[in-house]
Design a protein around this motif. Structure first.
Motif, PDB file in Angstrom:
ATOM      1  N   PHE A 146      43.009  61.550  24.835  1.00 58.25           N
ATOM      2  CA  PHE A 146      41.880  62.228  24.197  1.00 58.25           C
ATOM      3  C   PHE A 146      42.363  63.109  23.051  1.00 58.25           C
ATOM      4  O   PHE A 146      41.794  63.100  21.953  1.00 58.25           O
ATOM      5  CB  PHE A 146      41.124  63.070  25.224  1.00 58.25           C
ATOM      6  N   GLU A 147      43.430  63.872  23.281  1.00 54.78           N
ATOM      7  CA  GLU A 147      43.934  64.808  22.269  1.00 54.78           C
ATOM      8  C   GLU A 147      44.490  64.071  21.056  1.00 54.78           C
ATOM      9  O   GLU A 147      44.147  64.401  19.912  1.00 54.78           O
ATOM     10  CB  GLU A 147      44.998  65.706  22.886  1.00 54.78           C
ATOM     11  N   TRP A 148      45.355  63.083  21.292  1.00 56.79           N
ATOM     12  CA  TRP A 148      45.940  62.372  20.164  1.00 56.79           C
ATOM     13  C   TRP A 148      44.911  61.481  19.473  1.00 56.79           C
ATOM     14  O   TRP A 148      44.950  61.305  18.256  1.00 56.79           O
ATOM     15  CB  TRP A 148      47.145  61.546  20.625  1.00 56.79           C
ATOM     16  N   GLY A 149      43.984  60.932  20.261  1.00 54.98           N
ATOM     17  CA  GLY A 149      42.908  60.139  19.658  1.00 54.98           C
ATOM     18  C   GLY A 149      42.005  60.990  18.792  1.00 54.98           C
ATOM     19  O   GLY A 149      41.561  60.565  17.719  1.00 54.98           O
ATOM     20  N   THR A 150      41.736  62.220  19.248  1.00 59.36           N
ATOM     21  CA  THR A 150      40.927  63.148  18.452  1.00 59.36           C
ATOM     22  C   THR A 150      41.617  63.484  17.140  1.00 59.36           C
ATOM     23  O   THR A 150      40.983  63.521  16.074  1.00 59.36           O
ATOM     24  CB  THR A 150      40.664  64.440  19.247  1.00 59.36           C
ATOM     25  N   LEU A 151      42.935  63.728  17.197  1.00 60.83           N
ATOM     26  CA  LEU A 151      43.679  64.020  15.969  1.00 60.83           C
ATOM     27  C   LEU A 151      43.627  62.831  15.017  1.00 60.83           C
ATOM     28  O   LEU A 151      43.482  63.004  13.801  1.00 60.83           O
ATOM     29  CB  LEU A 151      45.135  64.359  16.310  1.00 60.83           C
ATOM     30  N   LEU A 152      43.728  61.631  15.564  1.00 62.76           N
ATOM     31  CA  LEU A 152      43.682  60.437  14.726  1.00 62.76           C
ATOM     32  C   LEU A 152      42.332  60.306  14.040  1.00 62.76           C
ATOM     33  O   LEU A 152      42.242  59.961  12.856  1.00 62.76           O
ATOM     34  CB  LEU A 152      43.968  59.203  15.586  1.00 62.76           C
ATOM     35  N   MET A 153      41.261  60.595  14.761  1.00 62.01           N
ATOM     36  CA  MET A 153      39.921  60.541  14.160  1.00 62.01           C
ATOM     37  C   MET A 153      39.733  61.661  13.136  1.00 62.01           C
ATOM     38  O   MET A 153      39.011  61.499  12.149  1.00 62.01           O
ATOM     39  CB  MET A 153      38.855  60.643  15.250  1.00 62.01           C
TER      40      MET A 153
END
Length: 378
Positions: free
Chosen positions: A260-267
């Protein structure tokens, strides 16, 4: 002579000279091979590295000694993963005591003396790095992050309504109780910033220690182990591989939280590399999220873009509204342009270390959040 395996995507320090440039000598009276000591002679050369392989600042050795003496070996044939994920063996040449957790500074090779969130330095000089990371979401400055604070924070960063609501469950729903002083649950699900270290989950990069300090050595390990394409950014694929590699056994919450955290940063700051078209996150942006600097930069730049949009729509079709830049933040100027009734942002996107190479990007206003620094290749 010791065999040296170099990480394929990084420049390195290499001994120069004759065959005596690097050798192991056995001290007098030493018994086994494990008592051998390492001595070097000759000079070292530094090979420049930059995004796309073009000019710029120097990035130094990330090499792995994997032969005798065993005390210095970092890879073995019986465990191929130790070769696939090399560690930065010479980090002490650029960072003093890299294994020492820093309470309030983010330290890495490019910033050996460390930096801390400039938006918080004057008013909150004593926050830990993890506290700096979450302080952006404390909208009313009461030391807690309420569900409304979380929602508003994600909206300020440009996330849509649905994702901002989901973030409430992921953050307040899972972290609030861990940060409380009382055993009695808070019905308002507030996250207490003073105890945010208690909400640290497993299966993470360990760049934060269990008290919320920043560990330079662990941050640099992310890049030697997983950034196979470039020293200045990670691709979406590499970020996903990293979350898989960092998983601890029997830790489903940590697995989900990390993605969730790294995916959020990617978005949030992910972008297409202008040459390879890969979805990437730059090192500067990834580093900036650790102390929360990135969040303030995004909020500031979005406000400037919004001002430019209002100016463009209230004047002629050829209106140009230039936004300023934040000193030292690496944010490029942007122009708001209206053509055929559609407003776009024209950004000069160039790498901080890529010299004169520049690429023009035109993106719809709804997608423009931060002007991103990327490496440019021909």
């Amino acid at each position: 002579m010791a065999d040296v395996v170099h990480h394929p995507s990084f420049a390195h320090r290499s001994p120069t000279g004759d065959s005596d440039a690097a050798r192991y000598t056995k001290p007098q009276g030493a018994g086994s091979s494990s008592d051998w000591s390492h001595t070097t002679s000759g000079s070292e050369s530094r090979t420049a590295f930059s995004p796309g392989g073009k000019g710029g600042d120097e990035d130094y050795a990330l090499a792995t000694l994997d032969t005798s003496p065993p005390a210095f070996a970092t890879a073995v044939d019986a465990a191929p993963v130790t070769r696939d994920r090399p560690v930065p063996v010479d980090l002490t040449q650029d960072v003093d005591n890299p294994g020492l957790p820093r309470a309030s500074l983010v330290v890495d090779r490019q910033h050996p003396h460390g930096t801390r969130n400039p938006y918080l330095a004057d008013k909150y000089p004593n926050l830990s790095v993890l506290q700096q990371h979450v302080k952006f979401f404390d909208a009313n400055d009461d030391g807690t992050i309420s569900m409304l604070d979380t929602f508003r924070g994600f909206r300020k960063l440009g996330f849509n309504l649905l994702f901002s609501i989901m973030a409430i469950f992921m953050i307040n729903g899972t972290m609030a109780y861990a940060t409380q002083d009382s055993w009695i649950p808070d019905p308002r699900f507030r996250v207490y910033i003073k105890n945010i270290h208690k909400a640290k989950h497993g299966s993470d990069s360990e760049s934060y220690d269990t008290e919320g300090r920043f560990v330079p050595e662990k941050f640099e390990e992310m890049w030697t182990k997983f950034a196979k394409t470039s020293a200045e950014y990670m691709t979406a694929r590499e970020l996903f591989q990293m979350t898989e590699a960092m998983r601890n056994a029997v830790d489903p919450y940590g697995w989900i939280a990390a993605k969730f955290e790294w995916g959020t940063l990617l978005m949030l700051v992910g972008e297409r590399h202008p040459a390879t078209k890969q979805l990437i996150v730059t090192r500067d942006h990834l580093r900036g999220q650790f102390d929360g600097t990135l969040f303030y930069r995004i909020e500031e730049e979005r406000a400037k873009l919004a001002q430019g949009r209002r100016g463009a729509t209230t004047t002629t079709a050829e209106t140009y509204a230039a936004s300023g830049t934040v000193a030292g933040a690496g944010i490029r100027p942007v122009e708001a342009v209206t053509e055929g009734g559609r407003t776009t942002a024209t950004a000069n996107v160039s790498a901080q270390r890529a010299g004169p190479d520049t690429v023009k990007q035109r993106v719809p206003w709804g997608q423009a959040q931060v002007l991103k620094d990327v490496g440019v290749e021909e």
